[in-house]
Write a protein that holds these residues in place. Structure first.
Motif, PDB file in Angstrom:
ATOM      1  N   MET A   1       0.852  -1.191   0.000  1.00 46.19           N
ATOM      2  CA  MET A   1       0.000   0.000   0.000  1.00 46.19           C
ATOM      3  C   MET A   1       0.888   1.242   0.000  1.00 46.19           C
ATOM      4  N   ALA A   2       0.568   2.145  -0.878  1.00 51.27           N
ATOM      5  CA  ALA A   2       1.367   3.368  -0.932  1.00 51.27           C
ATOM      6  C   ALA A   2       0.481   4.501  -1.409  1.00 51.27           C
ATOM      7  N   ARG A   3       0.902   5.687  -1.073  1.00 55.85           N
ATOM      8  CA  ARG A   3       0.190   6.879  -1.547  1.00 55.85           C
ATOM      9  C   ARG A   3       1.113   7.642  -2.489  1.00 55.85           C
ATOM     10  N   VAL A   4       0.570   7.913  -3.666  1.00 55.82           N
ATOM     11  CA  VAL A   4       1.350   8.654  -4.663  1.00 55.82           C
ATOM     12  C   VAL A   4       0.689  10.009  -4.872  1.00 55.82           C
ATOM     13  N   ILE A   5       1.501  11.039  -4.938  1.00 54.25           N
ATOM     14  CA  ILE A   5       1.000  12.401  -5.108  1.00 54.25           C
ATOM     15  C   ILE A   5       1.273  12.863  -6.544  1.00 54.25           C
ATOM     16  N   VAL A   6       0.240  13.400  -7.178  1.00 61.13           N
ATOM     17  CA  VAL A   6       0.432  14.018  -8.491  1.00 61.13           C
ATOM     18  C   VAL A   6       0.101  15.506  -8.344  1.00 61.13           C
ATOM     19  N   ASP A   7       1.099  16.341  -8.535  1.00 64.44           N
ATOM     20  CA  ASP A   7       0.903  17.796  -8.521  1.00 64.44           C
ATOM     21  C   ASP A   7       0.774  18.282  -9.946  1.00 64.44           C
ATOM     22  N   VAL A   8      -0.291  19.042 -10.212  1.00 63.07           N
ATOM     23  CA  VAL A   8      -0.529  19.574 -11.555  1.00 63.07           C
ATOM     24  C   VAL A   8      -0.488  21.093 -11.489  1.00 63.07           C
ATOM     25  N   MET A   9       0.332  21.693 -12.333  1.00 58.89           N
ATOM     26  CA  MET A   9       0.458  23.153 -12.380  1.00 58.89           C
ATOM     27  C   MET A   9       0.285  23.637 -13.820  1.00 58.89           C
ATOM     28  N   LEU A  10      -0.329  24.802 -13.974  1.00 58.61           N
ATOM     29  CA  LEU A  10      -0.337  25.447 -15.285  1.00 58.61           C
ATOM     30  C   LEU A  10       1.100  25.670 -15.730  1.00 58.61           C
ATOM     31  N   VAL A  34       5.407  38.510  -0.783  1.00 57.28           N
ATOM     32  CA  VAL A  34       5.112  37.510  -1.819  1.00 57.28           C
ATOM     33  C   VAL A  34       5.057  38.209  -3.170  1.00 57.28           C
ATOM     34  N   SER A  35       5.927  37.800  -4.093  1.00 59.95           N
ATOM     35  CA  SER A  35       5.973  38.506  -5.375  1.00 59.95           C
ATOM     36  C   SER A  35       5.069  37.840  -6.414  1.00 59.95           C
ATOM     37  N   GLU A  36       4.766  36.542  -6.268  1.00 64.41           N
ATOM     38  CA  GLU A  36       3.913  35.879  -7.251  1.00 64.41           C
ATOM     39  C   GLU A  36       3.255  34.657  -6.634  1.00 64.41           C
ATOM     40  N   VAL A  37       2.009  34.353  -7.076  1.00 62.13           N
ATOM     41  CA  VAL A  37       1.316  33.135  -6.655  1.00 62.13           C
ATOM     42  C   VAL A  37       0.867  32.391  -7.905  1.00 62.13           C
ATOM     43  N   ARG A  38       1.113  31.112  -7.970  1.00 61.88           N
ATOM     44  CA  ARG A  38       0.581  30.240  -9.026  1.00 61.88           C
ATOM     45  C   ARG A  38      -0.281  29.183  -8.346  1.00 61.88           C
ATOM     46  N   GLN A  39      -1.488  28.976  -8.846  1.00 60.29           N
ATOM     47  CA  GLN A  39      -2.401  28.013  -8.236  1.00 60.29           C
ATOM     48  C   GLN A  39      -2.401  26.721  -9.050  1.00 60.29           C
ATOM     49  N   GLY A  40      -2.392  25.579  -8.350  1.00 58.98           N
ATOM     50  CA  GLY A  40      -2.398  24.290  -9.036  1.00 58.98           C
ATOM     51  C   GLY A  40      -3.331  23.308  -8.360  1.00 58.98           C
ATOM     52  N   LYS A  41      -3.207  22.033  -8.745  1.00 58.97           N
ATOM     53  CA  LYS A  41      -4.049  20.974  -8.186  1.00 58.97           C
ATOM     54  C   LYS A  41      -3.160  19.874  -7.634  1.00 58.97           C
ATOM     55  N   ARG A  42      -3.609  19.220  -6.564  1.00 61.92           N
ATOM     56  CA  ARG A  42      -2.879  18.098  -5.976  1.00 61.92           C
ATOM     57  C   ARG A  42      -3.813  16.900  -5.912  1.00 61.92           C
ATOM     58  N   PHE A  43      -3.368  15.774  -6.468  1.00 59.46           N
ATOM     59  CA  PHE A  43      -4.132  14.528  -6.422  1.00 59.46           C
ATOM     60  C   PHE A  43      -3.386  13.537  -5.537  1.00 59.46           C
ATOM     61  N   GLU A  44      -4.113  12.880  -4.614  1.00 53.93           N
ATOM     62  CA  GLU A  44      -3.518  11.848  -3.762  1.00 53.93           C
ATOM     63  C   GLU A  44      -4.106  10.508  -4.166  1.00 53.93           C
ATOM     64  N   LEU A  45      -3.280   9.632  -4.690  1.00 54.85           N
ATOM     65  CA  LEU A  45      -3.742   8.333  -5.172  1.00 54.85           C
ATOM     66  C   LEU A  45      -3.322   7.245  -4.183  1.00 54.85           C
ATOM     67  N   GLU A  46      -4.299   6.518  -3.629  1.00 52.37           N
ATOM     68  CA  GLU A  46      -3.997   5.376  -2.757  1.00 52.37           C
ATOM     69  C   GLU A  46      -3.856   4.137  -3.641  1.00 52.37           C
ATOM     70  N   LEU A  47      -2.699   3.555  -3.673  1.00 54.45           N
ATOM     71  CA  LEU A  47      -2.459   2.381  -4.514  1.00 54.45           C
ATOM     72  C   LEU A  47      -2.805   1.102  -3.749  1.00 54.45           C
ATOM     73  N   ALA A  76       3.898  16.618 -11.777  1.00 54.94           N
ATOM     74  CA  ALA A  76       5.036  16.004 -11.095  1.00 54.94           C
ATOM     75  C   ALA A  76       4.503  14.910 -10.190  1.00 54.94           C
ATOM     76  N   ILE A  77       5.172  13.751 -10.214  1.00 54.54           N
ATOM     77  CA  ILE A  77       4.738  12.602  -9.420  1.00 54.54           C
ATOM     78  C   ILE A  77       5.724  12.389  -8.281  1.00 54.54           C
ATOM     79  N   SER A  78       5.183  12.177  -7.073  1.00 50.33           N
ATOM     80  CA  SER A  78       6.061  11.868  -5.942  1.00 50.33           C
ATOM     81  C   SER A  78       5.377  10.838  -5.058  1.00 50.33           C
ATOM     82  N   ILE A  79       6.161  10.154  -4.232  1.00 44.99           N
ATOM     83  CA  ILE A  79       5.618   9.137  -3.327  1.00 44.99           C
ATOM     84  C   ILE A  79       5.540   9.736  -1.935  1.00 44.99           C
ATOM     85  N   ALA A  80       4.353   9.637  -1.314  1.00 49.64           N
ATOM     86  CA  ALA A  80       4.176  10.216   0.011  1.00 49.64           C
ATOM     87  C   ALA A  80       4.890   9.353   1.043  1.00 49.64           C
ATOM     88  N   GLU A  81       5.511   9.991   2.019  1.00 54.27           N
ATOM     89  CA  GLU A  81       6.216   9.249   3.087  1.00 54.27           C
ATOM     90  C   GLU A  81       5.198   8.663   4.051  1.00 54.27           C
TER      91      GLU A  81
END
Lengths: 81, 227
Positions: A1-10, A34-47, A76-81
């Motif tokens: 069992m693992a959790r994988v994070i997918v961060d999506v940015m414009l 703060v000079s700039e803000v970019r908004q994105g999405k985060r998906f948490e996938l339970e494998l 960007a894909i990363s594995i949650a600790e």
């Protein structure tokens, strides 16, 4: 069992009016520096199984197919600790 | 001779399918209801993808609809030449399905815009615009929050160079679309997407700003009758 994070940015060259609106709101709320803000999405996938190479390859396909529109977004894909 | 049959697709959250079907009938064609969950185009001669908020705009506008059973039939049919018109959410779906290049993003000013808009017809060489004149200005309603057309520089150059920018906003750009683009076509000209709503501008009775939307339907009917 693992959790994988997918961060999506414009992509950097795509205008992000939501991020700009947030950036403009911060000083009104008393936050500075703060000079700039970019908004994105985060998906948490339970494998069901481990986050091995095969599973991560599948997640990459999911990101390219559905989670991100690669015409305008990077991911960007990363594995949650 | 039987009337041309134009399919009108309904997804969960589609709003404009009844207006689209009515516009098709006013033009003298048969409107054929198509359901998102069916693998069936019912042998139609052309397809209208109407506006609305299909699947609640979850994830991205059109991102879920694009994978519906009906779309898995429509995508190869459109690539093979079936005339398809997408307005508003229908345009967003066509971009998500990669039947048209680029994407539609949040309006520059963040506001949802609902107003009558002047639009210049830039190409009459598509299945849906042959009844207009090149450079003709028309007035159609717009109503969208995610209508800012974006594409990379190479795609924009190709669209401009190949005459595939079909509609441009006139008298001011409402949403920040690159090159004032309001609508585009694929290479073959059978697939057209635009943010404005021709189906809301076909009769005086409803208080429409014009009846300029009729041109879309008379164009496609001429094409189908002559095919």
């Amino acid at each position: 069992m693992a959790r994988v994070i997918v961060d999506v940015m414009l992509k950097p060259e795509i205008l992000d009016p939501q991020g700009q609106a947030i950036a403009r709101a911060l000083p009104r709320l008393g936050f500075s520096g703060v000079s700039e803000v970019r908004q994105g999405k985060r998906f948490e996938l339970e494998l069901d199984g481990p986050a091995d190479e095969a599973a991560l390859s599948e997640v990459r396909k999911m990101a390219e197919t559905l989670l991100a529109n690669t015409v305008i977004e990077d991911f960007a894909i990363s594995i949650a600790e | 001779m039987s009337a041309a049959r134009v399919g009108v697709v309904t997804f969960p959250g589609t709003l404009d399918d009844q207006d689209a079907a009515r516009a098709v009938r006013l033009a003298g064609a048969e409107a054929v209801p198509l359901w998102h969950a069916d693998h069936d185009l019912k042998g139609v001669d052309a397809v209208f993808l109407p506006g609305g908020f299909s699947y609640g705009d979850y994830l991205r506008c059109g991102a879920i609809s694009r994978f519906s059973p009906l779309m898995t039939e429509l995508i190869p049919a459109a690539q093979a030449g079936l005339p398809v018109l997408g307005t508003c959410n229908g345009f967003q779906i066509l971009c998500e399905a990669h039947l048209l290049p680029g994407a539609l993003t949040r309006n520059e000013g963040l506001h949802y815009i609902c107003r009558d808009q002047r639009i210049r017809v830039e190409s009459t060489r598509t299945a849906w615009t042959s009844d207009f004149a090149d450079g003709q200005e028309i007035v159609l309603p717009i109503k969208h929050g995610e209508g800012r057309y974006v594409a990379d520089a190479a795609t924009l150059a190709a669209l401009e160079g190949e005459g595939r920018v079909v509609f441009r906003y006139a008298g001011g750009n409402p949403n920040g679309s690159l090159n004032d683009i309001a609508g585009i076509a694929n290479e073959a000209g059978n697939v057209v997407g635009l943010m404005p709503h021709p189906e809301h501008a076909v009769e005086d009775l409803t208080g429409a700003p014009s009846v300029d939307g009729r041109g879309f339907f008379t164009s496609i009917l001429k094409r189908l009758v002559n095919a």
